[in-house]
Structure formats: C-alpha cells, structure tokens
Design a protein around this motif. Structure first.
Motif, PDB file in Angstrom:
ATOM      1  N   UNK A 171      54.924  26.810  69.217  1.00 54.66           N
ATOM      2  CA  UNK A 171      54.133  28.020  68.991  1.00 54.66           C
ATOM      3  C   UNK A 171      53.738  28.061  67.512  1.00 54.66           C
ATOM      4  N   UNK A 172      52.442  27.935  67.242  1.00 53.64           N
ATOM      5  CA  UNK A 172      51.947  27.949  65.862  1.00 53.64           C
ATOM      6  C   UNK A 172      51.206  29.261  65.630  1.00 53.64           C
ATOM      7  N   UNK A 173      51.687  30.046  64.702  1.00 56.47           N
ATOM      8  CA  UNK A 173      51.041  31.331  64.404  1.00 56.47           C
ATOM      9  C   UNK A 173      49.736  31.091  63.657  1.00 56.47           C
ATOM     10  N   UNK A 174      48.661  31.733  64.088  1.00 54.49           N
ATOM     11  CA  UNK A 174      47.381  31.575  63.378  1.00 54.49           C
ATOM     12  C   UNK A 174      47.495  32.076  61.939  1.00 54.49           C
ATOM     13  N   UNK A 175      46.816  31.379  61.042  1.00 58.17           N
ATOM     14  CA  UNK A 175      46.795  31.784  59.642  1.00 58.17           C
ATOM     15  C   UNK A 175      45.873  32.992  59.495  1.00 58.17           C
ATOM     16  N   UNK A 176      46.346  34.013  58.828  1.00 50.41           N
ATOM     17  CA  UNK A 176      45.531  35.211  58.596  1.00 50.41           C
ATOM     18  C   UNK A 176      45.368  35.419  57.096  1.00 50.41           C
ATOM     19  N   UNK A 177      44.276  36.046  56.740  1.00 49.07           N
ATOM     20  CA  UNK A 177      43.967  36.254  55.329  1.00 49.07           C
ATOM     21  C   UNK A 177      43.228  37.565  55.182  1.00 49.07           C
ATOM     22  N   UNK A 178      43.736  38.431  54.319  1.00 47.21           N
ATOM     23  CA  UNK A 178      43.007  39.659  53.990  1.00 47.21           C
ATOM     24  C   UNK A 178      41.990  39.294  52.916  1.00 47.21           C
ATOM     25  N   UNK A 179      40.797  38.963  53.362  1.00 45.06           N
ATOM     26  CA  UNK A 179      39.780  38.420  52.460  1.00 45.06           C
ATOM     27  C   UNK A 179      39.474  39.353  51.311  1.00 45.06           C
ATOM     28  N   UNK A 180      39.307  40.629  51.598  1.00 43.80           N
ATOM     29  CA  UNK A 180      38.930  41.572  50.542  1.00 43.80           C
ATOM     30  C   UNK A 180      40.045  41.736  49.511  1.00 43.80           C
ATOM     31  N   UNK A 181      41.289  41.722  49.987  1.00 47.05           N
ATOM     32  CA  UNK A 181      42.403  41.860  49.052  1.00 47.05           C
ATOM     33  C   UNK A 181      42.484  40.649  48.129  1.00 47.05           C
ATOM     34  N   UNK A 182      42.363  39.443  48.707  1.00 47.78           N
ATOM     35  CA  UNK A 182      42.388  38.215  47.900  1.00 47.78           C
ATOM     36  C   UNK A 182      41.222  38.201  46.927  1.00 47.78           C
ATOM     37  N   UNK A 183      40.054  38.614  47.420  1.00 43.51           N
ATOM     38  CA  UNK A 183      38.838  38.602  46.613  1.00 43.51           C
ATOM     39  C   UNK A 183      38.964  39.555  45.420  1.00 43.51           C
ATOM     40  N   UNK A 184      39.441  40.766  45.673  1.00 39.92           N
ATOM     41  CA  UNK A 184      39.521  41.763  44.611  1.00 39.92           C
ATOM     42  C   UNK A 184      40.670  41.492  43.654  1.00 39.92           C
ATOM     43  N   UNK A 185      41.746  40.854  44.150  1.00 39.92           N
ATOM     44  CA  UNK A 185      42.920  40.618  43.313  1.00 39.92           C
ATOM     45  C   UNK A 185      42.613  39.659  42.170  1.00 39.92           C
ATOM     46  N   UNK A 186      41.824  38.609  42.494  1.00 42.13           N
ATOM     47  CA  UNK A 186      41.584  37.574  41.481  1.00 42.13           C
ATOM     48  C   UNK A 186      40.167  37.569  40.946  1.00 42.13           C
ATOM     49  N   UNK A 187      39.372  38.582  41.289  1.00 32.45           N
ATOM     50  CA  UNK A 187      37.967  38.582  40.881  1.00 32.45           C
ATOM     51  C   UNK A 187      37.821  38.705  39.365  1.00 32.45           C
ATOM     52  N   UNK A 188      36.844  37.967  38.858  1.00 34.54           N
ATOM     53  CA  UNK A 188      36.460  38.066  37.445  1.00 34.54           C
ATOM     54  C   UNK A 188      37.579  37.717  36.480  1.00 34.54           C
ATOM     55  N   UNK A 189      38.403  36.753  36.810  1.00 28.42           N
ATOM     56  CA  UNK A 189      39.444  36.318  35.889  1.00 28.42           C
ATOM     57  C   UNK A 189      38.913  35.125  35.093  1.00 28.42           C
ATOM     58  N   UNK A 190      38.394  35.419  33.899  1.00 28.86           N
ATOM     59  CA  UNK A 190      37.829  34.385  33.035  1.00 28.86           C
ATOM     60  C   UNK A 190      38.729  34.209  31.811  1.00 28.86           C
ATOM     61  N   UNK A 191      38.885  32.970  31.394  1.00 31.28           N
ATOM     62  CA  UNK A 191      39.710  32.703  30.217  1.00 31.28           C
ATOM     63  C   UNK A 191      38.917  32.902  28.931  1.00 31.28           C
ATOM     64  N   UNK A 192      37.585  32.681  28.993  1.00 27.74           N
ATOM     65  CA  UNK A 192      36.742  32.838  27.798  1.00 27.74           C
ATOM     66  C   UNK A 192      36.201  34.265  27.718  1.00 27.74           C
ATOM     67  N   UNK A 193      36.144  34.803  26.516  1.00 33.61           N
ATOM     68  CA  UNK A 193      35.728  36.193  26.324  1.00 33.61           C
ATOM     69  C   UNK A 193      34.853  36.288  25.075  1.00 33.61           C
ATOM     70  N   UNK A 194      33.874  37.179  25.108  1.00 38.74           N
ATOM     71  CA  UNK A 194      33.000  37.361  23.955  1.00 38.74           C
ATOM     72  C   UNK A 194      33.745  37.932  22.753  1.00 38.74           C
ATOM     73  N   UNK A 195      34.934  38.470  22.967  1.00 35.84           N
ATOM     74  CA  UNK A 195      35.726  38.971  21.836  1.00 35.84           C
ATOM     75  C   UNK A 195      36.112  37.840  20.884  1.00 35.84           C
ATOM     76  N   UNK A 196      36.080  36.588  21.391  1.00 37.48           N
ATOM     77  CA  UNK A 196      36.437  35.437  20.552  1.00 37.48           C
ATOM     78  C   UNK A 196      35.314  35.040  19.601  1.00 37.48           C
ATOM     79  N   UNK A 197      34.113  35.570  19.826  1.00 34.53           N
ATOM     80  CA  UNK A 197      32.937  35.140  19.057  1.00 34.53           C
ATOM     81  C   UNK A 197      32.721  36.077  17.867  1.00 34.53           C
ATOM     82  N   UNK A 198      32.795  35.532  16.668  1.00 32.68           N
ATOM     83  CA  UNK A 198      32.548  36.301  15.450  1.00 32.68           C
ATOM     84  C   UNK A 198      31.081  36.167  15.060  1.00 32.68           C
ATOM     85  N   UNK A 199      30.442  37.274  14.712  1.00 35.52           N
ATOM     86  CA  UNK A 199      29.034  37.238  14.340  1.00 35.52           C
ATOM     87  C   UNK A 199      28.145  37.004  15.552  1.00 35.52           C
ATOM     88  N   UNK A 200      26.970  36.414  15.317  1.00 41.74           N
ATOM     89  CA  UNK A 200      26.008  36.065  16.372  1.00 41.74           C
ATOM     90  C   UNK A 200      25.635  37.281  17.235  1.00 41.74           C
TER      91      UNK A 200
END
Length: 512
Positions: A171-200
């Motif tokens: 008996x293999x249980x089907x894999x389930x995924x709460x797509x919206x929860x996964x999507x919102x949890x990790x959305x917009x996680x960027x390592x680069x930020x404009x705060x690092x840029x001086x001037x310009x």
C-alpha cells in the motif's frame, strides 16, 4: 494476450498520452513499433536484465510492443517501466486490473531501480485532464507531480514496488502537497538585495521603472561600474510570481530537465545569464526534438546578456521576434512547437573595446571610429526594442565608504507592486496584456494620451534624435510607467522628459 499500459510524450511544454500495447504470442523476436527512438529500442536489454534480477522471466516467444499514436515520435528511456509492466501482464506474471487507471513512467536500471525523468509536470497535468486516477513515477519526481491536485501520485523506487502495488501486496500512500503553502512559504527569497549597492541612484531609478512596467534595459558603462551587480538584483524588486506564472515557469524548467530531484513549484522569478559564446539554438530553443532555450527558461523572469557586443550577431538577431511576440516558434518538417518567452531583457556593455570612453577619470585609448564600430555590433533594430538606455558611471570613493544604508529591495518592490496593481486594473479587459511594456500600438494610442505641450516636446526629441516609430511607442510606454509610479493618471511633461532621457544610444554624436 493483449495488454495496454499508458505513458506520456512531451512535445514543447505540453504532453500527449501514449497507449503502450503489448502482445505476447507464438514465435520469436522482440519488436517495438510506433516511431520509437534508439533509447526505447534499447529498453529490451534493460528490461530483460531487471526482470531477471527480480526473479521474473522475459518471454522467449514473440513480443510486439506498439506505441500509439504511431505518428508521434517517442523519445527517451522513460518508457522502461510501463513496457516492463505490460510484458509481465501480457505474459501473466502480473495479475491486476488496475494498470489502465494510471499513467506510468520511469527509467529502469539493470537491477530494477528507477531513475528520475524530465517533463513530469505537463505529464501530470495531461493525466488529470484525461481522467486518469493517478500517475506512477520515480520517487524523485513525486513532489513535482504533486503540484497537480485531484490526481494520485504514486512514488516508487523500484520495479518490484510497482508490481507489489498493482497486485495489492504493498500500500503506497499518494504524495500530497499544499501547493499554496509551499509557494507562499518560500516565495521571493533572494540572496541579493539593492541594500548592498552604494550610490548609483539613477540606475536604481531606471531599474525600478523597468520592473514596474516590464521594460527592457541596456546599461552602458566602464568595467567595474556595477552593471552586473545591479542586474543580478533586479529579480528581487519584481512583483511576486502569481500561481499561474509559477506553474507556467515550472512546466518549462521541467521539460528542460532543470528542476532537479525532489523539486516542486518554482517560487522565485528565474534569472538566466548565458555566456556570450552561446549558439542561437541554445538561446531561442530547438534541436531535432525541440527543447526550450534560454529565452524560454527566463519566461516570467529576467534574461541578462552581459557584454552584449561580444555575442554573435546572428544570436542577437534571432531575439527580435520573441521580444515582440513574447513567444518563440520552433518549426520542423513534421511539427511546429510554441515555447512561451515573456521575459525582461537586461543587457550590459562597455562603451568601447578598452571600456573607458566617456569615463570621468581614465582616458579612452581607442582609435578614431573604433567606438562607433564597437557599438555597431549591436544592431539598430535590436536597440529599438530596448526601452531604457542607461549610462552607468563609476562609484566614487566617498559613495563606496558611505555609512548610510541604501534602500532595500523590499522597499522598492512595494512601489513596483503598487504600479503593477494600477496596470492590472487598466488591462482587466485584455487577458494577454499584463504590463505597460506589453501594450500593442493601438493600445498605446488609447492609454498614453499626452498634452499639446508633451506632443511638442516629443516631436522635438524625435527630430533631434532621429527616433523610429517603435522608439516613439516605447517612450510613451515608459512615460506611462513613470506616471503610474507617481500615482497620476495623466502623463505629464516631467514624465515624458524622463522617458526621453533613457534613449542615450539614440543621441546623435554619442559615440563621437
């Protein structure tokens, strides 16, 4: 005995269900028909070794495998598992009535272990569309397939697990995924930020306008001025992916095999930065079995072309139509496939071969005419399709050592999101238009009304800069975006003036 199992063939970013008919009868030899490629024809050796390893027998009679519809070419090793299960069922070594309820895909090792495949998301979408109960896949692909709801995703690690599942011993249980929860949890996680840029600050302003309206940008400046650093931070100020955009982007990366094991929904906008030695096929897509290129992998994200003049001219010219149409069509003798390619183009270049033309401190050593020849490597029609031309100047020592913090990407993104909300309301009745940059010419006339004074200013600019009709439209689109950022319905003179200044390369005598 005749047995039917079901697989799937991916064409472009969509899938077609394949019926795999297996007949074991009197005679000899093993036949695979229905336009299989060599990888499928070689499946006999993999399947025979796996069956023997697991204690089953390969029929020593005539085995005919038909993959229908026979006019679609089938490619790859992902049909190993459905063919193996079909052979076992046709030879009465597998007793089950459930084979026809599932799409089954998976490449087999010689010991029956399953390896991951590509293109799982479009396969799962098609399986649900055609009413299959579920889909059986290698374990590493299960998270990706689970994005699709109302479909049982059965993960298996070996052929034996698949057999035991169908015979009811496991008996293999089907894999389930709460797509919206996964999507919102990790959305917009960027390592680069404009705060690092001086001037310009002027470049940040131009990129904010570009992000707010979805405009293309080219940055011209000397080495070390920060062009690449700024471009890499652009995705961090773009609006968050919508669920629909995330699904579209994930499908493309799935087909191209770029998701990796145990991946699910992409939740950040893609940033693609191909090297300047790239071929035109690798950039726009193609091949005997057409695959998406870099411009499609950048769909709903950013395509960054660093050192633009160093790209082969033929490579750059093939981007003209995708930049306008926001899709690319790959035509072959028997098939024509559309790949989506709605991306923001960000390009950077030095102003001359030595890199120091117009530099405030260093002297350019290029000879007469060299600067113009260097700029001519980028064609006028391509520059016409780039909305903002921005000159990047080096950062001074005082700016680099300034202790005052720069504005973060989150702060800029809020203004971009507000402007995009205004545009979404404006284009409610136009489902194919999502930002100002996407407006067709007729819509530009309707949505970008200007005053008589603005018309006179624009006429003067057109005459002095020698702008084309396309450049005229793009100035209006950029001005419309600047007005949206300012929160006004009216395009004012200052908005037009700022939009006109972003046509640096159109200025007569810019390159001497």
């Amino acid at each position: 005995m005749l047995t039917k199992t079901y697989g799937s063939a991916v064409q472009g970013v969509n899938a077609n269900t394949i019926t795999i008919e297996v007949v074991v009868s009197q005679g000899t030899n093993f036949f695979v028909v229905g336009l299989p490629d060599n990888a499928i024809k070689e499946s006999q050796q993999r399947i025979e070794a796996a069956l023997k390893f697991r204690g089953y027998k390969m029929p020593r009679t005539k085995v005919v495998i038909n993959m229908a519809p026979a006019d679609i070419r089938k490619e790859g090793s992902a049909y190993d598992l459905p063919i193996a299960l079909g052979i076992l069922h046709a030879s009465q070594q597998l007793l089950t009535e459930k084979l026809g309820e599932y799409i089954i895909m998976g490449e087999m090792a010689l010991d029956g272990a399953l390896r991951p495949i590509r293109g799982v998301l479009p396969i799962a979408i098609q399986a649900r569309k055609e009413g299959f109960k579920g889909i059986m896949l290698p374990l590493e692909n299960a998270q990706e397939a689970a994005i699709v709801n109302n479909l049982d995703v059965i993960p298996v690690e070996t052929m034996q697990q698949a057999i035991d599942f169908f015979e009811g011993r496991l008996d293999i249980a089907p894999v389930t995924l709460d797509t919206r929860q996964v999507f919102q949890h990790a959305a917009n996680q960027y390592t680069a930020d404009f705060a690092d840029v001086q001037g310009q600050e002027n470049i940040k302003r131009a990129l904010e306008i570009a992000a707010a309206g979805g405009h293309n940008v080219i940055m011209i400046g000397p080495p070390g001025a920060g062009k690449t650093m700024l471009a890499k931070r652009l995705p961090s100020i773009l609006p968050m992916l919508t669920m629909q955009e995330a699904l579209e982007t994930t499908k493309i990366h799935s087909v191209a095999g770029k998701l990796g094991a145990n991946a699910s929904l992409l939740n950040v906008r893609p940033f693609r930065s191909p090297h300047h030695t790239i071929s035109d096929v690798a950039l726009v897509g193609g091949g005997s079995n057409p695959q998406p290129g870099e411009i499609s992998l950048a769909h709903n994200g950013v395509l960054f072309l660093d050192e633009l003049p160093e790209f082969k001219r033929t490579v750059l010219e093939v981007m003209r139509q995708p930049l306008e149409e926001r899709r690319v069509t790959i035509a072959r003798a028997k098939v024509s496939i559309d790949f989506p390619a709605s991306f923001m183009l960000i390009a950077s270049m030095n102003p001359c071969p030595c890199g120091y033309y117009n530099h405030p401190d260093k002297e350019c050593v290029c000879g007469p005419g060299v600067v113009q020849r260097y700029l001519n490597k980028v064609s006028g029609p391509l520059l016409d399709r780039i909305d903002l031309h921005v000159e990047v100047t080096p950062v001074t020592f005082d700016q680099m050592t300034e202790t005052r913090k720069s504005e973060t990407s989150a702060g800029i993104q809020q203004r971009v999101e507000t402007a995009r909300t205004v545009q979404a309301a404006r284009f409610t009745e136009f489902p194919d238009v999502h930002s100002n940059a996407m407006m067709p010419p007729q819509m530009v006339k309707d949505m970008c009304q200007i005053s008589d004074a603005g018309r006179a200013l624009l006429k003067t600019a057109m005459e002095r800069l020698g702008l084309s009709a396309r450049a005229y439209d793009r100035i209006l689109k950029v001005a419309r975006t600047i007005a949206d950022l300012a929160g006004t319905d009216e395009i004012r003179l200052e908005h037009l003036a700022e939009a006109i200044q972003y046509r640096s390369l159109d200025r007569e005598g810019w390159a001497g």
